[in-house]
Design a protein around this motif. Structure first.
Motif, short mmCIF file in Angstrom:
data_model
loop_
_atom_site.label_atom_id
_atom_site.label_comp_id
_atom_site.label_asym_id
_atom_site.label_seq_id
_atom_site.Cartn_x
_atom_site.Cartn_y
_atom_site.Cartn_z
N PHE A 26 -9.91 -1.67 -9.13
CA PHE A 26 -10.93 -0.72 -8.71
C PHE A 26 -11.25 -0.87 -7.22
O PHE A 26 -11.28 -1.99 -6.69
N THR A 27 -11.53 0.25 -6.56
CA THR A 27 -11.89 0.23 -5.14
C THR A 27 -13.31 -0.32 -4.98
O THR A 27 -14.08 -0.41 -5.95
N GLU A 30 -15.80 2.23 -6.23
CA GLU A 30 -15.87 2.29 -7.70
C GLU A 30 -16.66 1.11 -8.25
O GLU A 30 -17.50 1.27 -9.15
N ARG A 47 -12.93 4.97 -15.79
CA ARG A 47 -12.18 5.01 -14.53
C ARG A 47 -10.77 4.47 -14.72
O ARG A 47 -9.81 5.01 -14.16
N LYS A 51 -7.21 6.52 -14.09
CA LYS A 51 -6.09 6.02 -13.29
C LYS A 51 -4.80 6.07 -14.11
O LYS A 51 -3.74 6.49 -13.60
N THR A 68 -5.52 0.74 -7.22
CA THR A 68 -6.52 0.98 -6.18
C THR A 68 -6.13 2.14 -5.27
O THR A 68 -6.95 2.59 -4.46
N GLU A 71 -8.60 6.60 -6.72
CA GLU A 71 -10.04 6.36 -6.77
C GLU A 71 -10.74 7.52 -7.47
O GLU A 71 -10.50 8.68 -7.14
N ARG A 73 -14.05 9.40 -7.81
CA ARG A 73 -15.29 9.60 -7.06
C ARG A 73 -16.26 10.42 -7.88
O ARG A 73 -15.86 11.13 -8.80
N HIS A 83 -9.32 10.80 -5.57
CA HIS A 83 -8.83 10.64 -4.21
C HIS A 83 -7.65 9.67 -4.27
O HIS A 83 -7.81 8.53 -4.72
#
Length: 131
Positions: A26-27, A30, A47, A51, A68, A71, A73, A83
């Protein structure tokens, strides 16, 4: 198009057993959004499902890109969006995908994501065809 279903309890277990998992998958944005809650497992699970759904839509599975690079959002209205960067963005470009549609839902036990890449009309080799 891609879809994925994730068990929230399974995600909760992974988060507790493997703290490094969050940074690998995860970013920062996130994680900041998910970690607001005392039990962020539902948010992380949906999430993760998104992905995986993106990678299925791109036809690669989990080995296609770093997670990663994808993402999820959330707009102030609550509307989710995607994104892509890095390898995921390159795969989407090669596939002619210009934007994504995404739908997320979760309960205390299950998280589901459905995504669709929107782009050029083409054949399987990516050549433009008439509709």
């Amino acid at each position: 198009m891609g879809t994925d279903l994730m068990d929230v309890a399974e995600m909760r277990g992974v988060l507790s057993r493997q703290p490094s998992f969050m940074a690998k998958v995860f970013t920062d944005a996130e994680r900041a959004y998910c970690d607001i809650l005392d039990d962020p497992a539902e948010r992380y699970a949906v999430r993760f499902a998104a992905k995986e759904a993106v990678l299925k839509a791109l036809g690669t599975g989990l080995a296609g890109s770093a997670l990663t690079d994808i993402e999820v959002r959330r707009a102030p209205t609550g509307k989710p969006s995607l994104h892509l960067t890095g390898r995921a963005a390159a795969l989407a470009e090669t596939a002619g995908i210009r934007s994504w549609l995404i739908s997320l839902t979760h309960t205390a036990t299950l998280a589901h994501a459905l995504v669709a890449g929107v782009g050029d009309v083409g054949d399987e080799a990516g050549r433009e065809v008439s509709p």
